[in-house]
Every structure is written in structure tokens, then in C-alpha cells.
Write an enzyme that holds these catalytic residues in place. Structure first.
Site, mmCIF file in Angstrom:
data_model
loop_
_atom_site.group_PDB
_atom_site.id
_atom_site.type_symbol
_atom_site.label_atom_id
_atom_site.label_comp_id
_atom_site.label_asym_id
_atom_site.label_seq_id
_atom_site.Cartn_x
_atom_site.Cartn_y
_atom_site.Cartn_z
ATOM 1 N N ASP A 200 33.122 38.434 45.599
ATOM 2 C CA ASP A 200 34.560 38.668 45.529
ATOM 3 C C ASP A 200 35.108 37.987 46.768
ATOM 4 O O ASP A 200 34.890 38.462 47.889
ATOM 5 C CB ASP A 200 34.865 40.172 45.556
ATOM 6 C CG ASP A 200 36.363 40.431 45.434
ATOM 7 O OD1 ASP A 200 37.150 39.619 45.941
ATOM 8 O OD2 ASP A 200 36.744 41.439 44.816
ATOM 9 N N HIS A 201 35.799 36.860 46.567
ATOM 10 C CA HIS A 201 36.140 36.051 47.746
ATOM 11 C C HIS A 201 37.076 36.774 48.711
ATOM 12 O O HIS A 201 37.193 36.385 49.858
ATOM 13 C CB HIS A 201 36.698 34.677 47.332
ATOM 14 C CG HIS A 201 38.040 34.741 46.685
ATOM 15 N ND1 HIS A 201 38.214 34.809 45.335
ATOM 16 C CD2 HIS A 201 39.278 34.777 47.218
ATOM 17 C CE1 HIS A 201 39.503 34.867 45.061
ATOM 18 N NE2 HIS A 201 40.166 34.853 46.186
ATOM 19 N N GLU A 239 51.855 37.409 44.114
ATOM 20 C CA GLU A 239 51.874 35.948 44.103
ATOM 21 C C GLU A 239 53.239 35.504 43.623
ATOM 22 O O GLU A 239 53.821 36.137 42.737
ATOM 23 C CB GLU A 239 50.801 35.418 43.156
ATOM 24 C CG GLU A 239 49.404 35.619 43.683
ATOM 25 C CD GLU A 239 48.384 35.046 42.718
ATOM 26 O OE1 GLU A 239 48.181 33.829 42.755
ATOM 27 O OE2 GLU A 239 47.835 35.814 41.930
ATOM 28 N N HIS A 263 39.710 42.792 43.507
ATOM 29 C CA HIS A 263 40.164 42.553 44.887
ATOM 30 C C HIS A 263 40.814 43.800 45.503
ATOM 31 O O HIS A 263 40.510 44.198 46.622
ATOM 32 C CB HIS A 263 41.194 41.419 44.931
ATOM 33 C CG HIS A 263 40.700 40.124 44.370
ATOM 34 N ND1 HIS A 263 39.413 39.675 44.544
ATOM 35 C CD2 HIS A 263 41.325 39.174 43.643
ATOM 36 C CE1 HIS A 263 39.287 38.506 43.946
ATOM 37 N NE2 HIS A 263 40.415 38.182 43.387
ATOM 38 N N LYS A 359 51.961 38.413 39.315
ATOM 39 C CA LYS A 359 52.371 37.004 39.413
ATOM 40 C C LYS A 359 53.892 36.949 39.412
ATOM 41 O O LYS A 359 54.553 37.860 38.883
ATOM 42 C CB LYS A 359 51.890 36.239 38.181
ATOM 43 C CG LYS A 359 50.373 36.205 38.051
ATOM 44 C CD LYS A 359 49.857 34.868 38.467
ATOM 45 C CE LYS A 359 48.372 34.770 38.331
ATOM 46 N NZ LYS A 359 47.761 33.993 39.409
HETATM 47 N N1 NAP Z 1 38.996 27.810 40.779
HETATM 48 C C1 NAP Z 1 39.105 28.781 41.655
HETATM 49 O O1 NAP Z 1 39.790 28.703 42.674
HETATM 50 C C2 NAP Z 1 38.349 30.071 41.440
HETATM 51 C C3 NAP Z 1 38.606 31.144 42.305
HETATM 52 C C4 NAP Z 1 37.874 32.317 42.140
HETATM 53 C C5 NAP Z 1 36.935 32.395 41.135
HETATM 54 N N2 NAP Z 1 36.727 31.343 40.273
HETATM 55 C C6 NAP Z 1 35.696 31.479 39.245
HETATM 56 O O2 NAP Z 1 34.735 30.455 39.422
HETATM 57 C C7 NAP Z 1 34.221 30.031 38.186
HETATM 58 C C8 NAP Z 1 34.384 28.535 38.047
HETATM 59 O O3 NAP Z 1 35.742 28.184 38.199
HETATM 60 P P1 NAP Z 1 36.252 26.680 38.137
HETATM 61 O O4 NAP Z 1 37.742 26.765 38.232
HETATM 62 O O5 NAP Z 1 35.532 25.817 39.101
HETATM 63 O O6 NAP Z 1 35.827 26.268 36.620
HETATM 64 P P2 NAP Z 1 36.102 24.952 35.825
HETATM 65 O O7 NAP Z 1 37.010 24.032 36.608
HETATM 66 O O8 NAP Z 1 36.518 25.359 34.475
HETATM 67 O O9 NAP Z 1 34.657 24.273 35.772
HETATM 68 C C9 NAP Z 1 33.732 24.558 34.769
HETATM 69 C C10 NAP Z 1 32.414 23.838 35.042
HETATM 70 O O10 NAP Z 1 31.461 24.266 34.088
HETATM 71 C C11 NAP Z 1 30.825 23.127 33.519
HETATM 72 N N3 NAP Z 1 30.420 23.424 32.148
HETATM 73 C C12 NAP Z 1 31.164 24.023 31.187
HETATM 74 N N4 NAP Z 1 30.432 24.144 30.063
HETATM 75 C C13 NAP Z 1 29.212 23.605 30.319
HETATM 76 C C14 NAP Z 1 28.012 23.463 29.577
HETATM 77 N N5 NAP Z 1 27.898 23.888 28.314
HETATM 78 N N6 NAP Z 1 26.964 22.860 30.174
HETATM 79 C C15 NAP Z 1 27.050 22.434 31.441
HETATM 80 N N7 NAP Z 1 28.160 22.543 32.202
HETATM 81 C C16 NAP Z 1 29.213 23.123 31.650
HETATM 82 C C17 NAP Z 1 31.817 22.027 33.585
HETATM 83 O O11 NAP Z 1 31.082 20.835 33.543
HETATM 84 P P3 NAP Z 1 31.655 19.490 32.905
HETATM 85 O O12 NAP Z 1 32.783 19.083 33.809
HETATM 86 O O13 NAP Z 1 30.518 18.564 32.962
HETATM 87 O O14 NAP Z 1 32.117 19.821 31.516
HETATM 88 C C18 NAP Z 1 32.463 22.337 34.963
HETATM 89 O O15 NAP Z 1 31.627 21.857 35.986
HETATM 90 C C19 NAP Z 1 34.944 30.868 37.130
HETATM 91 O O16 NAP Z 1 34.150 31.986 36.831
HETATM 92 C C20 NAP Z 1 36.220 31.313 37.838
HETATM 93 O O17 NAP Z 1 36.691 32.543 37.314
HETATM 94 C C21 NAP Z 1 37.416 30.189 40.419
#
Ligand code: NAP
Length: 509
Positions: A200-201, A239, A263, A359
Site C-alpha cells: 500500500d504505497h 483529490e 489507504h 474525486k
Molecule cells: N499506475 C499507478 O500509478 C498505480 C498506482 C498504484 C497502484 N497501481 C497498481 O499497479 C498495477 C499496475 O498498474 P499500471 O498502471 O502500471 O498498469 P498498466 O499500465 O495497465 O500495465 C499493465 C502491464 O501488464 C502487462 N500485461 C497485461 N496483460 C498481459 C499478459 N497477458 N501477459 C503479459 N503481460 C501483460 C502489460 O504488458 P504489455 O504492455 O506488453 O501489454 C503492461 O506491462 C495495477 O494493479 C494498479 O492497480 C498502479
């Protein structure tokens, strides 16, 4: 209100004595937003501070073949998102240790190849078969990836070997009690609990960790930190932004699942827990769990949900939630969630905790406000208006403008005894300088060190879901008139009514 700044003795620079073992950090979902924006900058900040092991590598894993572009793309993230100079002398050698491996998450063969690839890197970088897997992927992949790690023989050290394997799991961990239990069962079928790091960041934030320091490292606050002196507590995660194009995600999540259950409950546990006997994971988790388990079931009448309609944010027109991209035009999803919680223990009985997350509110602010009981002000009643100074407050600003303020009454200069509220203000940036850290540094380092103090435990996740699942079910059953607040305001009227019914009001933030 006048502000009095707190002077701070020259801070001693942080020196970490602990250094992790040689290891490879393997990030699944590495082409995603989180890896570039947060994880690689955080790892590099650790490198800059000499906190990474000498023998170290990072491997990004995702579906597409990005071997040629991954490292330059991550470098871009470190420079732009991490505030790092391109000429930083440690950057080029660090980037040589950033590698990429393409596989689909449902490909058993791909996992076996990954295993062999990591073993080769052990030889190249001296990483001794220690692995920190980071699941930066959508939650539907959590269990599958862990099962495939198990199947490929990557989830546990070889028999008799002294290497370690740990797995960081991103949020959300389940969408209700049933799904969280199922996920826990699936994950625990492959990994033992001490290998699992549910992140949990918020707990990576200095301001959240400082709640414990503020309470337990100072002699003056803890004696008044209880129902004898505190009237109520407010926790707000507001937010000003909307859902930023993440319609499908938010349609599933909503404010309660996205922020309130995780959070806010983490922050609440730090505010409310008893002092643990050490900062070891078991001790801290046990105290947090006691707080969550002491919370009375929440009647749905003590909750408020809302959804933003069109409005004005930062002087610009903003669309309503139902007009956002890929959102159901009749959506019942809550972009505002609030609740009144009662912690029925000796410290807190009778002190309501009002929590809210939303939000498109008037401003971006996450803050804990401790509102103290009013002293008898009879003494000052003879002067016109002088008794209206409000209660003493301790405001802990989690983000932005991180700091702590203490509000108290002071005599207004002049020939009469008029009292006015003033703030004594501590600012993190002014006291310790501005930091480019994003909170993931501490959590990544702790996971490499095997320290789970700032990570969620199975029992904790289930305890907080147990509290909120009945609310989600009740909300799903009954449709209400939405939207019920304009973007850029402080939420629906019912939120003010929740406190007004108790003769209180949200503190202005
Ligand atoms: N973004 C944030 O700031 C943030 C903050 C807190 C928590 N989170 C959590 O962190 C996690 C990731 O977030 P994100 O925003 O980085 O996600 P994202 O941008 O949707 O990235 C998804 C990743 O998963 C890969 N992927 C999807 N399906 C796949 C498959 N079948 N095989 C292999 N690779 C696959 C994609 O690869 P390809 O590009 O190759 O398709 C991509 O690298 C989530 O659980 C989110 O809730 C994110």
C-alpha cells in the site's frame, strides 16, 4: 489565521545501516505506467543513496518484445519522473543492469525460459538466486502469475539453498471479503505468508510513517491521545482530479474500494493503535489488527456515497462522472465515500472517526485532523466574540504540503483580552529540504531486506474488507439519486449532515 513556523534543529542526514543481499528485482507488467513513473525512479534513488546491493539487476517482464526500447524508456522515466540529471555518474552503470524479458503471463513455457534467463543473469551479475518479484499488473493476473511461478519452480528456494524469494503484490487486493479470501488462499497455496508483501504505497510516505514517530517518540502528545481529551478524528483523502480516462477501472472500483478500505484504514490504524513493543512486522501488524477488529460494524446510515456532476475545478469547467469516457451514463458508482467509525476500546470508545475519500473535490489534500475537546471558555466570555476560537487541532498533512500544524488560541495584541486561533506549523520541505522520493523507495528497500512491517498481512486485509463489504452490498441494493455533488465542491450535502447530526462539522482544509 496567523501562522507561527516551528524552527527545526539541523537534521542529521539519514544513514541506513542495512543493505540488502545481492538480488534481482523482477517486475511483471513492466511496460505499464507504474514501473516507469514510480518503480524505476525509486530504485534509482536507492542506488544514488548507496542503498542497493553491489550485485543487483532489474528485469522488466511484459507481453510485447521491448528489449530494444525498455532500458532507454526507463532511463527517461528516471530522469523526468525521478528528478535525476542525465549526467548523474551512477546512471549509465545502473542502466546496464536494467534488462527486459518478454512473455505472456499465461505461457508456462515462457516462465521456464524466464527461469533460465534469470539464472544466466545470476552468473553475470552475481545476484545469488535471490528474487524479488513485483506484480505491477492488473489484479486478475495476481494469482495466475504466482501459480506459474510455483509451477516453474521459481516461487521457493531450492531445497537446502539459502537464497530467498519474495513477491510484492500491488493493490487492489480483492474487491470484497470473499474475493480477498479467495486471493489469499490462492497466493498462500504457493507462497508462505513471510514471502508475501502486499503493498500500500501510502505506507511508503514519510508523513504516514511519521504518525508513529509523532505519537511514540514525543512525550507531550501520547498522554492526551485518547477519549479523555479528543472529541473526534477526521481523515480525508481528497483529490481534485477526476478519473483521468480510467473509466473501466473506476466503474469496477469506486471511492470505497479504491481508497477508503485500504489507504484510509492504514492511516487510521497508525493514528489509533497502541504502541507496539517493537517495529518488527508481527508487533506492528498485531496492533493494527486490534484496531480494525475493535471497530463496530458500520450501519449503512453512518455512510455517505456521492458522485460528481459537472462543475468548475481550478477555474475550468469539468464534466460530470457520467460524461467521462467509457463510463455508464447511468452509473451508480460512488466517486465520494464517507463513513463514521467507532473504535470500541478503552482508548477510543465514544470518539467518532469520520473518514472520507473522493474525486473532484475542491482541492487535493490528504490530511488527518485530531480535534480536541473544548476547554471551558467562561473566562473569556466577557469580551465580545472572544470565546469563539474553535477547539485545539492537530492537523497532519499527508500530502501535498507535507507537515503538521497545531492550532491553539492566542491573545490578540491590544488592551483587551481577545483570543484568536493561531497555527504553529511544521513543514517537511522547510525543515528537511524538498525530497524527490516517491514513497516506493522505502517499500522496495524493506522488501529486499525482508522487512514486512509496512506491508499488509492476510488478516489485516480481511479485517478491513469485513467492515466494508456489508456497506458495498447495501449500496449495490439501493439506487440513489446521482450525481449529488458538483465537481470542485466538498461533496454531497449528506456528508455535512453526517457530522451535523452529531453537532460537528468537517474542519476546513
Ligand atoms: N499506475 C499507478 O500509478 C498505480 C498506482 C498504484 C497502484 N497501481 C497498481 O499497479 C498495477 C499496475 O498498474 P499500471 O498502471 O502500471 O498498469 P498498466 O499500465 O495497465 O500495465 C499493465 C502491464 O501488464 C502487462 N500485461 C497485461 N496483460 C498481459 C499478459 N497477458 N501477459 C503479459 N503481460 C501483460 C502489460 O504488458 P504489455 O504492455 O506488453 O501489454 C503492461 O506491462 C495495477 O494493479 C494498479 O492497480 C498502479
Amino acid at each position: 489565521m496567523p501562522n507561527t513556523e516551528v524552527s527545526v534543529n539541523t537534521p542529521v542526514p539519514h544513514k541506513a545501516e542495512r543493505k540488502p543481499d545481492p538480488c534481482i528485482v523482477v517486475i511483471f507488467g513492466a511496460s505499464g505506467d507504474l514501473t516507469k513513473r514510480k518503480l524505476l525512479p525509486a530504485l534509482y534513488h536507492l542506488e544514488q543513496h548507496g542503498l542497493l546491493p553491489h550485485d543487483f539487476a532489474v528485469v522488466g517482464v511484459a507481453r510485447r518484445d521491448l528489449s530494444a526500447t525498455f532500458a532507454p524508456d526507463m532511463k527517461d522515466g528516471i530522469v523526468k519522473g525521478g528528478g535525476v540529471e542525465e549526467s548523474d555518474p551512477k546512471l549509465a552503470p545502473f542502466m546496464e543492469r536494467v534488462q527486459y524479458f518478454a512473455t505472456n503471463f499465461d505461457d508456462d513455457e515462457g516462465f521456464l525460459k524466464l527461469k533460465a534467463y534469470l539464472a544466466d543473469l545470476d552468473t553475470k551479475f552475481g545476484t545469488k538466486a535471490n528474487r524479488l518479484f513485483y506484480l505491477a499488473v492488473a489484479p486478475e493476473f495476481f494469482a495466475d502469475i504466482i501459480q506459474r511461478l510455483g509451477k516453474a519452480g521459481m516461487a521457493t528456494p531450492a531445497e537446502g539453498a539459502s537464497n530467498w524469494v519474495r513477491v510484492i503484490i500491488e493493490k487492489p487486493f480483492g474487491t470484497d471479503l470473499k474475493s480477498a479470501r479467495k486471493l489469499n488462499d490462492e497466493v498462500n497455496a504457493v507462497l508462505s505468508e513471510n514471502q508475501i508483501f502486499r503493498i500500500d504505497h501510502y505506507l511508503g510516505k514519510e508523513t504516514v510513517q511519521n504518525i508513529l514517530v509523532f505519537r511514540f517518540a514525543n512525550g507531550i502528545f501520547e498522554p492526551v491521545w485518547n477519549r479523555n481529551y479528543i472529541d473526534h478524528v477526521e481523515i480525508t483523502a481528497a483529490e481534485s482530479i477526476g478519473i483521468e480516462g480510467r473509466g473501466p477501472f473506476y466503474e469496477q472500483a469506486g471511492a470505497l474500494r479504491d481508497v477508503l478500505q485500504n489507504h484510509i484504514m492504514e492511516v487510521l490504524s497508525f493514528v489509533a493503535m497502541e504502541p507496539p513493543d517493537s517495529f518488527a512486522a508481527e508487533a506492528v501488524r498485531a496492533e493494527k489488527l486490534k484496531v480494525w477488529r475493535s471497530i463496530e460494524p458500520i450501519p449503512v446510515t453512518d455512510t455517505v456515497r456521492g458522485q460528481y456532476g459537472p462543475g468548475t475545478v481550478d477555474g475550468k469547467p469539468a464534466v460530470g462522472y457520467r460524461e467521462e469516457e467509457r463510463v455508464n451514463p447511468e452509473s451508480q458508482q460512488a466517486t465520494f465515500a464517507a463513513a463514521k467509525l467507532h473504535i470500541e476500546n478503552w482508548r477510543w470508545a465514544g470518539v467518532p472517526f469520520y473518514v472520507r475519500a473522493a474525486k473532484r473535490l475542491a482541492k487535493r489534500v490528504t490530511e488527518v485532523t485530531i480535534v480536541f475537546k473544548q476547554p471551558p471558555l467562561h473566562l473569556f466570555k466577557t469580551e465580545a466574540g472572544s470565546s469563539d476560537i474553535g477547539p485545539n487541532l492537530i492537523s497532519m498533512r499527508i500530502q501535498p504540503d507535507e507537515g503538521i500544524a497545531l492550532r491553539f488560541g492566542a491573545k490578540v495584541p491590544g488592551p483587551t483580552t481577545n483570543v484568536a486561533p493561531v497555527n504553529m506549523d511544521f513543514s517537511y520541505a522547510k525543515a528537511f529540504g524538498k525530497s524527490s522520493a516517491n514513497g516506493y523507495e522505502r517499500l522496495l528497500l524493506d522488501a529486499m531486506l525482508g522487512d514486512a512491517t509496512l506491508f499488509a498481512h492476510r488478516d489485516g486485509v480481511e479485517a478491513t474488507w469485513a467492515l466494508y463489504t456489508p456497506i458495498l452490498e447495501a449500496w449495490a441494493k439501493e439506487k440513489i439519486d446521482l450525481p449529488n455533488y458538483a465537481a470542485g465542491t466538498w461533496g454531497p450535502k449528506a456528508s455535512d449532515d453526517l457530522l451535523a447530526a452529531d453537532g460537528r462539522a468537517w474542519t476546513e482544509l
